[in-house]
Design a protein around this motif. Structure first.
Motif, PDB file in Angstrom:
ATOM      1  N   ARG A 226       0.817  -1.455   0.037  1.00 53.14           N
ATOM      2  CA  ARG A 226      -0.009  -0.094   0.053  1.00 53.14           C
ATOM      3  C   ARG A 226       0.820   1.192   0.028  1.00 53.14           C
ATOM      4  O   ARG A 226       0.354   2.252   0.151  1.00 53.14           O
ATOM      5  CB  ARG A 226      -1.021   0.117   1.265  1.00 53.14           C
ATOM      6  CG  ARG A 226      -2.008  -1.102   1.034  1.00 53.14           C
ATOM      7  CD  ARG A 226      -2.976  -0.810   2.248  1.00 53.14           C
ATOM      8  NE  ARG A 226      -4.278  -1.896   2.143  1.00 53.14           N
ATOM      9  CZ  ARG A 226      -4.192  -3.040   2.326  1.00 53.14           C
ATOM     10  NH1 ARG A 226      -3.062  -3.570   3.254  1.00 53.14           N
ATOM     11  NH2 ARG A 226      -5.167  -3.790   2.190  1.00 53.14           N
ATOM     12  N   SER A 227       2.211   1.189  -0.057  1.00 53.76           N
ATOM     13  CA  SER A 227       2.975   2.432  -0.048  1.00 53.76           C
ATOM     14  C   SER A 227       4.265   1.866  -1.128  1.00 53.76           C
ATOM     15  O   SER A 227       4.618   0.843  -1.470  1.00 53.76           O
ATOM     16  CB  SER A 227       3.868   2.549   1.093  1.00 53.76           C
ATOM     17  OG  SER A 227       4.624   3.450   1.294  1.00 53.76           O
ATOM     18  N   LEU A 228       4.728   2.987  -1.823  1.00 55.97           N
ATOM     19  CA  LEU A 228       5.556   2.823  -2.839  1.00 55.97           C
ATOM     20  C   LEU A 228       6.912   2.365  -2.552  1.00 55.97           C
ATOM     21  O   LEU A 228       7.650   1.496  -2.994  1.00 55.97           O
ATOM     22  CB  LEU A 228       5.514   4.004  -3.907  1.00 55.97           C
ATOM     23  CG  LEU A 228       4.371   4.572  -4.548  1.00 55.97           C
ATOM     24  CD1 LEU A 228       4.528   5.757  -5.363  1.00 55.97           C
ATOM     25  CD2 LEU A 228       3.941   3.366  -5.590  1.00 55.97           C
ATOM     26  N   GLY A 229       7.505   3.120  -1.512  1.00 54.79           N
ATOM     27  CA  GLY A 229       8.749   2.652  -0.919  1.00 54.79           C
ATOM     28  C   GLY A 229       9.687   3.214  -1.604  1.00 54.79           C
ATOM     29  O   GLY A 229      11.071   3.035  -1.541  1.00 54.79           O
ATOM     30  N   PHE A 230       9.529   4.173  -2.645  1.00 54.66           N
ATOM     31  CA  PHE A 230      10.516   4.919  -3.743  1.00 54.66           C
ATOM     32  C   PHE A 230      11.189   6.116  -3.099  1.00 54.66           C
ATOM     33  O   PHE A 230      12.386   6.303  -3.184  1.00 54.66           O
ATOM     34  CB  PHE A 230      10.181   5.020  -5.031  1.00 54.66           C
ATOM     35  CG  PHE A 230       9.407   4.008  -5.739  1.00 54.66           C
ATOM     36  CD1 PHE A 230      10.298   2.710  -5.916  1.00 54.66           C
ATOM     37  CD2 PHE A 230       8.494   3.878  -6.373  1.00 54.66           C
ATOM     38  CE1 PHE A 230      10.028   1.498  -6.722  1.00 54.66           C
ATOM     39  CE2 PHE A 230       7.896   2.844  -7.208  1.00 54.66           C
ATOM     40  CZ  PHE A 230       8.690   1.816  -7.109  1.00 54.66           C
TER      41      PHE A 230
END
Length: 469
Positions: A226-230
């Motif tokens: 649910r989160s991109l993490g980029f």
């Protein structure tokens, strides 16, 4: 007695007129509820609905047009550190998104997961040349190694460039540049989009709208997160909205539309611009605001997208998005074509660019009742950065960091005439018929009421005059 009967009849007629008008008025909210109920039912993503039929299949053909930037003065750049001069070559057009969604799986929490197959089929009739046309472009391996390899190891890069007879620029075919070639320096397959054909985008997990129609199509997870993490930031890593193919029904043009694009590794919003007519259907046109890629100085929300202080001039550079964090550290920058809405320095550092709002902006045409996107143009430009070096020979005359355009693409799709006719027949004509019936009853009822009242007044006046006489 006859006069009394006439007056009573006219009063009764007036009452009937009022009742007919009231019936028309009652039908307005009733009709609206019928329309809303039908649209909500058909907008849910589940087998048997109109939304599902359009969503699951390949549907309307999607095309990607590519314009590649050819460097016209490579020797001047190498020998004298001159500003690159570029011209665009294209379009080279491919049909994409022609494959149906894969691995479609429904879940108990009213979501559905799927993969989007990637593929590209060359369309010669929509292109200016063949895939074998040669273009002078940036050497991806040299520019990539410059940023990825630590400076203390640049001497090794210089030796590899020399041993393979490579340079800062190279001449390749359109097909090689777009889809990949075996690079002599890296000993691997590289290109602008080397991982596109025969791959997948996803997994996506989206809400079906069954429990809450306002959430239909919204992305719950991408690649099972649910989160991109980029971006190493909660705000910038948010996955907001849909994939832009559709939105919740009954669109409010006062509110922006949010969508996520894996091509740029982030979520963005589009704002209402104007209402346009698309093949007889009124649609809301939404476009990206200049603030989308504004510098953090003008749009503080973009601060977490800025990571390279040197290249972005302490985060004051507008118009480009550094996506190296989602591209294995490669110095890739995303922008609008020709650096539209970008800082002046971007256009001055690379000559030959001509940003134009009409040709280079991204927009969506959304039918407001259903929320379906019926026409769109997603336009993005892929750029790569290189800079000065005291060690790498081909970069010794480079004066400053340069963000060089490689290619810009226009991904487009629009509903065909047959689909437009069906849309108008199945939805819009029924809505119009219902509205016509509603307002016709109100109009007829009001007319009957007025005619009867006027006639009643005339009859009463005539009767009073006869009594006086």
């Amino acid at each position: 007695m006859g006069c009394c009967n006439r007056r009573c009849g006219l009063i009764a007629g007036a009452v009937v007129g009022v009742l007919v008008a009231i019936l028309g008025g009652i039908l307005i909210p009733v009709g609206d509820n019928i329309i809303k109920g039908t649209v909500k039912q058909e907008a849910v993503i589940e087998p048997g609905t109109t939304a599902y039929e359009n969503w699951a299949a390949a549907g309307v053909k999607v095309y990607r047009q590519f314009w590649l930037f050819e460097v016209m003065n490579p020797l001047e750049v190498l020998d004298y550190g001159a500003a690159p001069v570029v011209i665009e070559r294209g379009p080279y057009t491919y049909m994409t998104r022609y494959l149906a969604k894969d691995n479609v799986t429904f879940h108990e929490n009213d979501t559905v997961s799927f993969l989007l197959p990637n593929g590209a089929i060359f369309e010669p009739s929509m292109s200016v040349g063949t895939e074998e046309d040669n273009i002078t472009s940036l050497n991806l391996a040299v520019a990539g190694a410059y940023s990825v390899v630590p400076p203390e190891l640049h001497i090794l890069i210089d030796k590899m460039i020399y041993s393979t007879n490579s340079s800062l620029f190279q001449r390749r075919t359109v097909k090689e540049l777009l889809w990949g070639y075996n690079d002599p320096i890296l000993k691997q397959f590289v290109g602008f989009f080397p991982d596109y054909n025969k791959t997948y985008d996803g997994y996506y997990n989206v809400f079906t709208g069954k429990d809450d129609i306002t959430k239909v199509g919204q992305i719950d997870m991408w690649r099972q997160s649910r989160s991109l993490g980029f971006w190493n930031d909660t705000y910038c890593d948010m996955i907001n909205g849909t994939d832009a193919s559709s939105f919740a029904p009954f669109v409010d043009k006062e509110e922006p539309l949010f969508f996520f694009s894996s091509d740029i590794c982030r979520s963005v919003s589009a704002s209402y611009e104007q209402t346009v007519n698309l093949k007889g259907i009124d649609v809301y046109r939404y476009s990206l605001l200049p603030s989308t890629l504004a510098s953090p100085v003008d749009n503080p929300d973009n601060k977490c997208f800025c990571s390279n202080m040197k290249v972005t001039k302490n985060c004051t550079l507008a118009g480009v998005l550094d996506v190296s964090t989602c591209q294995q550290g490669q110095p890739i920058y995303i922008s609008l074509p020709h650096f539209l809405h970008g800082s002046e320095s971007l256009v001055k550092d690379v000559l030959g660019l001509n940003p134009n709002e009409e040709h280079h902006k991204t927009f969506l045409d959304v039918e407001p009742t259903t929320g379906f996107t019926l026409n769109f143009a997603k336009r993005i430009q892929v750029n790569m950065m290189y800079g000065p070096s005291d060690v790498i020979t081909v970069l010794k005359n480079v004066k400053d960091f340069t963000i060089l355009p490689l290619v810009w693409l226009n991904e487009t799709a629009t509903l065909d005439d047959e689909t437009a006719d069906m849309f108008k027949k199945e939805l819009l004509s029924r809505i119009q018929m219902l509205e016509t019936a509603e307002y016709s009853l109100i109009g007829v009822g009001a007319a009957i009421f007025l005619m009867c009242i006027i006639a009643y007044l005339i009859v009463r006046k005539s009767h009073n005059q006869s009594k006086v006489a």
